[in-house]
Motif scaffolding. Structure first.
Motif, PDB file in Angstrom:
ATOM      1  N   PRO A   1      39.497  44.634  40.440  1.00 22.48           N
ATOM      2  CA  PRO A   1      38.306  44.492  39.612  1.00 22.48           C
ATOM      3  C   PRO A   1      38.653  44.133  38.171  1.00 22.48           C
ATOM      4  CG  PRO A   1      38.889  46.795  39.805  1.00 22.48           C
ATOM      5  CD  PRO A   1      39.859  46.046  40.676  1.00 22.48           C
ATOM      6  N   ALA A   2      37.630  43.787  37.402  1.00 18.32           N
ATOM      7  CA  ALA A   2      37.818  43.541  35.977  1.00 18.32           C
ATOM      8  C   ALA A   2      38.384  44.803  35.338  1.00 18.32           C
ATOM      9  CB  ALA A   2      36.481  43.183  35.338  1.00 18.32           C
ATOM     10  N   LEU A   3      39.288  44.647  34.404  1.00 16.69           N
ATOM     11  CA  LEU A   3      39.850  45.809  33.705  1.00 16.69           C
ATOM     12  C   LEU A   3      38.766  46.502  32.866  1.00 16.69           C
ATOM     13  CD1 LEU A   3      42.266  47.572  32.977  1.00 16.69           C
ATOM     14  CD2 LEU A   3      42.983  45.834  31.322  1.00 16.69           C
ATOM     15  N   ALA A   4      37.778  45.736  32.424  1.00 16.84           N
ATOM     16  CA  ALA A   4      36.730  46.293  31.546  1.00 16.84           C
ATOM     17  C   ALA A   4      35.989  47.462  32.204  1.00 16.84           C
ATOM     18  CB  ALA A   4      35.739  45.201  31.147  1.00 16.84           C
ATOM     19  N   THR A   5      35.826  47.442  33.535  1.00 12.88           N
ATOM     20  CA  THR A   5      35.086  48.534  34.186  1.00 12.88           C
ATOM     21  C   THR A   5      35.892  49.835  34.099  1.00 12.88           C
ATOM     22  OG1 THR A   5      35.982  47.950  36.363  1.00 12.88           O
ATOM     23  CG2 THR A   5      33.841  47.018  35.772  1.00 12.88           C
ATOM     24  N   THR A   6      37.204  49.742  34.299  1.00 11.14           N
ATOM     25  CA  THR A   6      38.062  50.928  34.175  1.00 11.14           C
ATOM     26  C   THR A   6      38.048  51.427  32.736  1.00 11.14           C
ATOM     27  OG1 THR A   6      39.483  50.019  35.891  1.00 11.14           O
ATOM     28  CG2 THR A   6      40.412  51.787  34.567  1.00 11.14           C
ATOM     29  N   LEU A   7      38.107  50.483  31.807  1.00 16.02           N
ATOM     30  CA  LEU A   7      38.097  50.870  30.389  1.00 16.02           C
ATOM     31  C   LEU A   7      36.797  51.599  30.052  1.00 16.02           C
ATOM     32  CD1 LEU A   7      39.478  47.560  28.800  1.00 16.02           C
ATOM     33  CD2 LEU A   7      40.736  49.689  29.197  1.00 16.02           C
ATOM     34  N   PRO A  14      27.656  54.379  32.313  1.00 15.37           N
ATOM     35  CA  PRO A  14      27.657  53.195  33.186  1.00 15.37           C
ATOM     36  C   PRO A  14      27.471  51.869  32.442  1.00 15.37           C
ATOM     37  CG  PRO A  14      25.462  54.115  33.131  1.00 15.37           C
ATOM     38  CD  PRO A  14      26.287  54.917  32.157  1.00 15.37           C
ATOM     39  N   ALA A  15      28.099  51.686  31.306  1.00 14.58           N
ATOM     40  CA  ALA A  15      27.965  50.421  30.573  1.00 14.58           C
ATOM     41  C   ALA A  15      28.303  49.240  31.471  1.00 14.58           C
ATOM     42  CB  ALA A  15      28.909  50.431  29.368  1.00 14.58           C
ATOM     43  N   ALA A  16      27.594  48.127  31.290  1.00 18.17           N
ATOM     44  CA  ALA A  16      27.994  46.882  31.953  1.00 18.17           C
ATOM     45  C   ALA A  16      29.383  46.524  31.448  1.00 18.17           C
ATOM     46  CB  ALA A  16      27.006  45.773  31.610  1.00 18.17           C
ATOM     47  N   ALA A  17      30.230  46.007  32.331  1.00 13.78           N
ATOM     48  CA  ALA A  17      31.608  45.738  31.898  1.00 13.78           C
ATOM     49  C   ALA A  17      32.179  44.569  32.673  1.00 13.78           C
ATOM     50  CB  ALA A  17      32.469  46.982  32.117  1.00 13.78           C
ATOM     51  N   PHE A  18      32.790  43.644  31.950  1.00 15.43           N
ATOM     52  CA  PHE A  18      33.380  42.471  32.612  1.00 15.43           C
ATOM     53  C   PHE A  18      34.465  41.856  31.734  1.00 15.43           C
ATOM     54  CE2 PHE A  18      31.140  39.300  30.023  1.00 15.43           C
ATOM     55  CZ  PHE A  18      30.044  40.017  29.570  1.00 15.43           C
ATOM     56  N   ILE A  51      27.852  52.953  23.953  1.00 14.38           N
ATOM     57  CA  ILE A  51      28.144  51.546  24.275  1.00 14.38           C
ATOM     58  C   ILE A  51      27.390  51.109  25.539  1.00 14.38           C
ATOM     59  CG2 ILE A  51      30.001  49.948  24.987  1.00 14.38           C
ATOM     60  CD1 ILE A  51      30.154  50.686  22.016  1.00 14.38           C
ATOM     61  N   ASP A  52      26.708  49.975  25.451  1.00 12.97           N
ATOM     62  CA  ASP A  52      25.941  49.439  26.593  1.00 12.97           C
ATOM     63  C   ASP A  52      26.733  48.415  27.395  1.00 12.97           C
ATOM     64  OD1 ASP A  52      23.534  50.743  25.732  1.00 12.97           O
ATOM     65  OD2 ASP A  52      23.409  49.205  24.169  1.00 12.97           O
ATOM     66  N   VAL A  53      27.645  47.703  26.713  1.00  6.55           N
ATOM     67  CA  VAL A  53      28.396  46.631  27.367  1.00  6.55           C
ATOM     68  C   VAL A  53      29.838  46.641  26.847  1.00  6.55           C
ATOM     69  CG1 VAL A  53      28.537  44.137  27.814  1.00  6.55           C
ATOM     70  CG2 VAL A  53      26.305  45.177  27.386  1.00  6.55           C
ATOM     71  N   VAL A  54      30.793  46.477  27.762  1.00  7.50           N
ATOM     72  CA  VAL A  54      32.202  46.312  27.374  1.00  7.50           C
ATOM     73  C   VAL A  54      32.652  44.929  27.851  1.00  7.50           C
ATOM     74  CG1 VAL A  54      34.570  47.158  27.656  1.00  7.50           C
ATOM     75  CG2 VAL A  54      32.664  48.787  27.575  1.00  7.50           C
ATOM     76  N   ILE A  55      33.123  44.103  26.905  1.00 10.30           N
ATOM     77  CA  ILE A  55      33.647  42.782  27.263  1.00 10.30           C
ATOM     78  C   ILE A  55      35.125  42.748  26.895  1.00 10.30           C
ATOM     79  CG2 ILE A  55      33.402  40.277  27.019  1.00 10.30           C
ATOM     80  CD1 ILE A  55      30.664  40.744  25.718  1.00 10.30           C
ATOM     81  N   LEU A  56      35.961  42.484  27.875  1.00  6.52           N
ATOM     82  CA  LEU A  56      37.396  42.321  27.600  1.00  6.52           C
ATOM     83  C   LEU A  56      37.764  40.847  27.751  1.00  6.52           C
ATOM     84  CD1 LEU A  56      40.395  43.166  27.242  1.00  6.52           C
ATOM     85  CD2 LEU A  56      40.480  43.493  29.727  1.00  6.52           C
ATOM     86  N   SER A  57      38.405  40.297  26.732  1.00  5.60           N
ATOM     87  CA  SER A  57      38.980  38.961  26.850  1.00  5.60           C
ATOM     88  C   SER A  57      40.482  39.108  26.978  1.00  5.60           C
ATOM     89  CB  SER A  57      38.640  38.118  25.616  1.00  5.60           C
ATOM     90  OG  SER A  57      39.279  36.862  25.747  1.00  5.60           O
ATOM     91  N   SER A  58      41.026  38.607  28.088  1.00  9.05           N
ATOM     92  CA  SER A  58      42.472  38.679  28.297  1.00  9.05           C
ATOM     93  C   SER A  58      42.881  37.637  29.332  1.00  9.05           C
ATOM     94  CB  SER A  58      42.873  40.075  28.803  1.00  9.05           C
ATOM     95  OG  SER A  58      44.277  40.157  28.938  1.00  9.05           O
ATOM     96  N   VAL A  59      44.075  37.074  29.157  1.00  8.28           N
ATOM     97  CA  VAL A  59      44.632  36.199  30.191  1.00  8.28           C
ATOM     98  C   VAL A  59      45.875  36.838  30.815  1.00  8.28           C
ATOM     99  CG1 VAL A  59      43.726  34.027  29.277  1.00  8.28           C
ATOM    100  CG2 VAL A  59      45.939  34.875  28.450  1.00  8.28           C
ATOM    101  N   THR A  60      46.090  38.135  30.519  1.00 10.51           N
ATOM    102  CA  THR A  60      47.314  38.762  31.003  1.00 10.51           C
ATOM    103  C   THR A  60      47.053  40.026  31.827  1.00 10.51           C
ATOM    104  OG1 THR A  60      47.542  39.754  28.802  1.00 10.51           O
ATOM    105  CG2 THR A  60      48.848  37.800  29.238  1.00 10.51           C
ATOM    106  N   HIS A  61      45.825  40.173  32.332  1.00 12.47           N
ATOM    107  CA  HIS A  61      45.543  41.275  33.263  1.00 12.47           C
ATOM    108  C   HIS A  61      46.106  40.842  34.629  1.00 12.47           C
ATOM    109  CE1 HIS A  61      43.748  44.475  35.382  1.00 12.47           C
ATOM    110  NE2 HIS A  61      42.695  43.825  35.826  1.00 12.47           N
ATOM    111  N   LEU A  62      46.965  41.657  35.209  1.00 13.79           N
ATOM    112  CA  LEU A  62      47.718  41.207  36.377  1.00 13.79           C
ATOM    113  C   LEU A  62      47.015  41.462  37.712  1.00 13.79           C
ATOM    114  CD1 LEU A  62      51.353  42.141  35.242  1.00 13.79           C
ATOM    115  CD2 LEU A  62      50.205  39.931  35.138  1.00 13.79           C
ATOM    116  N   GLU A  63      45.770  41.901  37.679  1.00 14.72           N
ATOM    117  CA  GLU A  63      45.017  42.071  38.928  1.00 14.72           C
ATOM    118  C   GLU A  63      43.792  41.169  38.911  1.00 14.72           C
ATOM    119  OE1 GLU A  63      44.214  46.235  39.799  1.00 14.72           O
ATOM    120  OE2 GLU A  63      46.180  46.716  38.976  1.00 14.72           O
ATOM    121  N   GLN A  64      43.616  40.442  40.035  1.00 17.20           N
ATOM    122  CA  GLN A  64      42.485  39.510  40.122  1.00 17.20           C
ATOM    123  C   GLN A  64      41.141  40.232  40.028  1.00 17.20           C
ATOM    124  OE1 GLN A  64      43.794  36.311  40.670  1.00 17.20           O
ATOM    125  NE2 GLN A  64      41.834  35.616  39.907  1.00 17.20           N
TER     126      GLN A  64
END
Ligand SMILES: CC(C)(COP(=O)(O)OP(=O)(O)OC[C@H]1O[C@@H](n2cnc3c(N)ncnc32)[C@H](O)[C@@H]1OP(=O)(O)O)[C@@H](O)C(=O)NCCC(=O)NCCS
Length: 347
Positions: free
Chosen positions: A97-103, A111-115, A82-95
């Motif tokens: 970092p993006a949850l996608a990087t942890t995922l 080191p996939a790009a993640a946001f 995987i080169d890129v991870v995109i997470l769409s969510s309105v319920t991640h409770l931390e401003q």
């Protein structure tokens, strides 16, 4: 003049779709007391019989990881590809970092790009559109898209406008390169003049400065949203079909955002889809899981053997913003070996 040696633009395809639902089955009868409603009213007006909610110890990240692994499995793709991870969510409770990087890290995709992106119920289709563009341009070979929500964190049990609709879950898809076009152009947009049609009761600023220290929850103007979704949104879907060079008769499978069964029926009528079109109707048992609802409805169609690879599908997401996005795509020939396990629940 020297030209750059860049990747050749190519076509894209969906390689696999799957998802997981919250573990707890919550029937209408468990919610009706504080909102003076009834199982019959909810079923008649929305088509919802139960919704799925996560156990207290199941986090948004857990749901995302479950969906991501299931989608990688369905696509027969390793996380390391995987080169890129995109997470769409309105319920991640931390401003941040993006949850996608942890995922990305925990899945083994670093080191996939993640946001993360925020487009509520339109978010999955927004992200699929972005993934499609990345792959076609050569910016990425394989993109993991996740739509995930733990809506129960924003539910007020005494609210009769939206809370009874909402469920928890995560869905995911892997997008990759194709020899032929298998994802049509994304038709998307927004109408911020209706930003208050689906909204958070009060801002974090208000919460922080002490003027309202109650936990913010969601509300909606149901009839406004209903009219917009049932009458305006089918035009967006029609444009997506046209953009793919097809007609409504060509659509084998219709997978709309799972907002309300009556909205789904109106859309089918307005679009003039074939009587034998297969329709995603996961809302009856899962409820409205916002960004997760379309991939979860797709997961169910595959698991129940209602669809197969090669069929022409139309998917459309719409909701808070108001925001919307639709695209036509070819269903993948995905690996179905583990689909029973993907349901992650008590069914
Ligand atoms: C929320 C929704 C189910 C409400 O149904 P509706 O038919 O529009 O209901 P209305 O708000 O017009 O109210 C009709 C009646 O039901 C009552 N009612 C409203 N909410 C109710 C509830 N949760 N339980 C019981 N009765 C309710 C109203 O008081 C009203 O009663 P009255 O006729 O005696 O005055 C519907 O508007 C809807 O699904 N909208 C779209 C929502 C959506 O999809 N949102 C997510 C988009 S992502």
């Amino acid at each position: 003049m020297t030209s750059l040696k860049v990747a050749t633009p190519t076509h894209s395809q969906v390689l696999g779709v799957s998802g997981v639902r919250g573990e707890v089955v919550v029937p209408n009868d468990e919610l009706v007391g504080p909102i003076d409603s009834s199982d019959e009213w909810i079923q008649q007006r929305t088509g919802i019989v139960t919704r799925r909610r996560a156990l207290p110890e199941t986090t948004l990240k857990d749901l995302c990881m479950g969906a991501a692994r299931a989608a990688l499995d369905a696509a027969s793709v390793e996380a390391s590809e995987i080169d890129v991870v995109i997470l769409s969510s309105v319920t991640h409770l931390e401003q941040t970092p993006a949850l996608a990087t942890t995922l990305a890290f925990e899945l083994g995709a670093a080191p996939a790009a993640a946001f993360d992106i925020s487009a509520a119920c339109a978010g999955y289709c927004y992200a699929i559109g972005m993934a499609d563009t990345m792959v076609r341009s050569g910016q990425a070979q394989k993109v993991l898209v996740i739509g995930a929500e733990r809506m129960s964190d924003f539910v007020d049990p005494t609210d009769r406008t939206i809370s009874f609709l909402l469920g928890d879950g995560a869905g995911a898809a892997v997008i990759g390169v194709s020899d032929t076009p298998k994802i049509g152009p994304t038709v998307w947009g927004s109408d911020g003049s209706h930003a208050r049609a689906i909204y958070q009761t009060h801002s974090w600023q208000t919460f922080m400065d002490g003027s309202d220290t109650s936990w913010p929850t969601l509300r909606q103007e149901g009839p406004t949203v209903f009219k917009w979704a049932a009458f305006e949104i089918p035009r967006v879907a029609a444009r997506a079909i046209e953009a793919a060079g097809l007609t409504p008769e060509d659509i084998d499978v219709f997978i709309p955002h799972q907002a309300n069964m009556r909205i789904i029926d109106q859309m089918i009528k307005h679009l003039g889809l074939r009587p034998d079109v297969v329709v995603g109707r996961d809302i009856a048992e899962t409820g409205n899981t916002s960004a997760a609802s379309i991939p979860l409805a797709t997961e169910r169609l595959f698991r129940e053997g209602q669809v197969h690879g090669g069929q022409v599908a139309l998917q459309i997401g719409f909701g808070a913003g108001l925001a919307y996005a639709a695209q036509v795509f070819i269903l993948p020939n995905q690996n179905t070996a583990n689909e029973k396990g993907n349901n992650n629940g008590t069914e």
